[in-house]
Design a protein around this motif. Structure first.
Motif, PDB file in Angstrom:
ATOM      1  N   PRO A 136       3.353   5.504  -0.351  1.00 48.65           N
ATOM      2  CA  PRO A 136       2.380   5.148   0.692  1.00 48.65           C
ATOM      3  C   PRO A 136       2.672   3.754   1.262  1.00 48.65           C
ATOM      4  CG  PRO A 136       1.443   4.798  -1.467  1.00 48.65           C
ATOM      5  CD  PRO A 136       2.787   5.436  -1.695  1.00 48.65           C
ATOM      6  N   ASP A 137       2.084   3.450   2.445  1.00 45.74           N
ATOM      7  CA  ASP A 137       2.241   2.131   3.060  1.00 45.74           C
ATOM      8  C   ASP A 137       1.162   1.172   2.575  1.00 45.74           C
ATOM      9  OD1 ASP A 137       4.358   2.959   4.938  1.00 45.74           O
ATOM     10  OD2 ASP A 137       2.774   4.270   5.697  1.00 45.74           O
ATOM     11  N   VAL A 138       0.076   1.754   2.079  1.00 43.82           N
ATOM     12  CA  VAL A 138      -1.055   0.935   1.661  1.00 43.82           C
ATOM     13  C   VAL A 138      -1.870   1.713   0.615  1.00 43.82           C
ATOM     14  CG1 VAL A 138      -2.351   1.765   3.669  1.00 43.82           C
ATOM     15  CG2 VAL A 138      -3.132  -0.274   2.519  1.00 43.82           C
ATOM     16  N   VAL A 139      -2.580   0.987  -0.239  1.00 43.57           N
ATOM     17  CA  VAL A 139      -3.425   1.624  -1.250  1.00 43.57           C
ATOM     18  C   VAL A 139      -4.879   1.251  -0.954  1.00 43.57           C
ATOM     19  CG1 VAL A 139      -3.913   1.822  -3.718  1.00 43.57           C
ATOM     20  CG2 VAL A 139      -1.552   1.527  -2.939  1.00 43.57           C
ATOM     21  N   ALA A 140      -5.738   2.265  -0.860  1.00 37.54           N
ATOM     22  CA  ALA A 140      -7.167   2.024  -0.609  1.00 37.54           C
ATOM     23  C   ALA A 140      -7.933   2.340  -1.885  1.00 37.54           C
ATOM     24  CB  ALA A 140      -7.653   2.899   0.541  1.00 37.54           C
ATOM     25  N   VAL A 141      -8.667   1.353  -2.400  1.00 40.37           N
ATOM     26  CA  VAL A 141      -9.364   1.496  -3.670  1.00 40.37           C
ATOM     27  C   VAL A 141     -10.864   1.286  -3.460  1.00 40.37           C
ATOM     28  CG1 VAL A 141      -9.494   0.659  -6.065  1.00 40.37           C
ATOM     29  CG2 VAL A 141      -7.327   0.542  -4.819  1.00 40.37           C
ATOM     30  N   GLU A 142     -11.663   2.042  -4.203  1.00 41.66           N
ATOM     31  CA  GLU A 142     -13.110   1.837  -4.093  1.00 41.66           C
ATOM     32  C   GLU A 142     -13.488   0.490  -4.694  1.00 41.66           C
ATOM     33  OE1 GLU A 142     -15.922   5.170  -4.686  1.00 41.66           O
ATOM     34  OE2 GLU A 142     -16.953   3.795  -6.028  1.00 41.66           O
ATOM     35  N   ARG A 143     -14.297  -0.264  -3.962  1.00 42.78           N
ATOM     36  CA  ARG A 143     -14.777  -1.550  -4.461  1.00 42.78           C
ATOM     37  C   ARG A 143     -15.879  -1.264  -5.484  1.00 42.78           C
ATOM     38  NH1 ARG A 143     -14.259  -6.590  -2.481  1.00 42.78           N
ATOM     39  NH2 ARG A 143     -13.440  -5.897  -0.489  1.00 42.78           N
ATOM     40  N   VAL A 144     -15.735  -1.842  -6.655  1.00 39.62           N
ATOM     41  CA  VAL A 144     -16.660  -1.552  -7.751  1.00 39.62           C
ATOM     42  C   VAL A 144     -17.857  -2.494  -7.727  1.00 39.62           C
ATOM     43  CG1 VAL A 144     -16.866  -1.308 -10.239  1.00 39.62           C
ATOM     44  CG2 VAL A 144     -14.686  -0.839  -9.139  1.00 39.62           C
ATOM     45  N   PHE A 145     -19.028  -1.936  -7.933  1.00 39.17           N
ATOM     46  CA  PHE A 145     -20.231  -2.745  -8.057  1.00 39.17           C
ATOM     47  C   PHE A 145     -20.751  -2.649  -9.479  1.00 39.17           C
ATOM     48  CE2 PHE A 145     -20.300  -2.161  -3.461  1.00 39.17           C
ATOM     49  CZ  PHE A 145     -20.420  -3.488  -3.102  1.00 39.17           C
ATOM     50  N   SER A 146     -21.526  -3.637  -9.894  1.00 40.24           N
ATOM     51  CA  SER A 146     -21.986  -3.611 -11.288  1.00 40.24           C
ATOM     52  C   SER A 146     -23.439  -3.170 -11.389  1.00 40.24           C
ATOM     53  CB  SER A 146     -21.781  -4.968 -11.937  1.00 40.24           C
ATOM     54  OG  SER A 146     -22.757  -5.850 -11.499  1.00 40.24           O
TER      55      SER A 146
END
Lengths: 196, 196
Positions: free
Chosen positions: B62-72
Motif C-alpha cells: 500500500p501507499d499509506v496505512v490508515a489506522v483507527e485512533r484509539v480512545f480510552s
C-alpha cells in the motif's frame, strides 16, 4: 541473570540494564534515556524507540525484559503513547524469544523501597544505593528503568518458588484424589462381590 | 492510491486493502482478520499481529496505512491492548517509510455512511455496497478495516486541498505583512529625512 528494565514513554523512554548476583546483590550495566522529538509524527517516534530498544537488546543481551505495566487512570493522551511504546518494546523482546515481565508502579516501588507509595525521590535514592552508583541516575525515567530491572530480579525468585510450591501442592492433591478414587473403587468391588 | 486499513485489536485485528480510482470509485483488493489466542502471552500476541501486518505490507504494497485512533473511554484492558497493537502497526509502516493516518471511529462512520453515529450494521452495509462485494465482509473488524481505508481515500483529497488553501493563505498574509512593513519603513525614512 541480566534484566533490561524499560520505563515506557514517547518523550523520554528510560532504559536500564542490571545484573543480578548471589542473594540480593545487583549491579548496573548500563542506563540511559531515549528521547524523541515532541513535534515528530507518532509512527516515526515509535520507530525511534523501537530501534533504540533493538540496539540495547543487541548490545547488552539481557535474559529478560521488565516493562512497566501501563494503567489508564492518568492523562489519556500520555497513556495511549505509553501503551503504544510498551507494545512496541514487547515485540522487540518477543522477536528475540525473550520473556517479557510486566510490573505495576506500586510493585516496583514496594520491591525497591519497601513501600508501594514511595515517591520518585525515594525510588531514585534506593536505586542509587543498592546499585552503589556514584551519582543518582537522571532523569527519573532512567532511575525508574533500573528500579524495574531490580524489582524483576528480586521478585522473580519469590514468584518462581511460589509457582513451584503451587505445582507441588497441585501434584500432591492429584495423587491424594487418585488414591481416594482407587480406595472407593476397591470398596465398591468388595461390596459388589458380597452382594452377588 | 492503495490504502491498508487496520482496525487494531489483539483477539481480532481487521485488515483491508482498498484501491482508490477516479472520483470516489474504490475497489477491494484484500480483506481479512488476524486472530491471536486469548490464552497466549501478550508479547507473543503482539508479535503475531506485527508479523501478519508485515506480511500484508509486503504482499499488497500500500501507499499509506490508515489506522483507527484509539480512545480510552471504553474497557481499560481492551483499550490498552488495542493501543499496543496500533503502536506496533505504526512501527511496521514507519519502518517501510509509509505514512500512517489515524482516523477516529466517528470520522470513519461519517465518511462511509454520512453519519458519525451509524451502527456496525450500517457501516458493513455501506462498505459492501461501495466496494460492490458479493457478500458482506465478516467479522465486523474486517468491514471496519475496509471502512478505514475508504475513509482515508475520501477524506485525504479534502484534507490535502485544505492544507494547500491554508498554505496559500499563509503565504498571501506573509507577502501582505512584508509589504506593510516595507511601506512603514519608507514612510519612516521620508519622515526621518524631513526632520534632519
Amino acid at each position: 541473570m541480566r534484566v533490561l528494565g524499560v520505563d515506557p514513554g514517547l518523550t523520554r523512554c528510560g532504559l536500564g540494564v542490571v545484573d543480578g548476583g548471589a542473594g540480593r546483590s545487583v549491579s548496573c550495566v548500563a542506563v540511559g534515556v531515549v528521547r524523541t522529538p515532541v513535534d515528530a509524527e507518532l509512527p516515526s517516534r515509535l520507530l525511534q524507540v523501537s530501534e533504540a530498544v533493538d540496539d540495547w537488546l543487541d548490545t547488552h543481551r539481557p535474559d529478560v525484559v521488565a516493562v512497566e505495566r501501563v494503567f489508564s487512570q492518568h492523562n489519556v493522551r500520555t497513556v495511549m503513547g505509553t501503551a503504544q511504546v510498551s507494545g512496541v518494546v514487547a515485540v522487540c523482546a518477543a522477536r528475540r524469544g525473550l520473556p517479557v515481565s510486566f510490573h505495576t508502579p506500586s510493585e516496583v516501588k514496594a520491591a525497591v523501597t519497601g513501600s508501594g507509595r514511595a515517591d520518585k525521590a525515594q525510588v531514585t535514592a534506593m536505586v542509587t544505593r543498592v546499585l552503589r552508583l556514584r551519582k543518582a541516575p537522571s532523569p527519573a525515567d532512567a532511575a525508574d528503568a533500573l528500579a524495574l530491572a531490580i524489582c524483576h530480579l528480586w521478585r522473580e525468585p519469590i514468584r518462581a518458588r511460589l509457582a513451584e510450591a503451587e505445582a507441588k501442592a497441585a501434584e500432591l492433591a492429584r495423587v491424594h484424589r487418585a488414591r481416594l478414587a482407587e480406595a472407593a473403587k476397591r470398596r465398591e468391588n468388595r461390596t459388589g462381590t458380597g452382594l452377588t
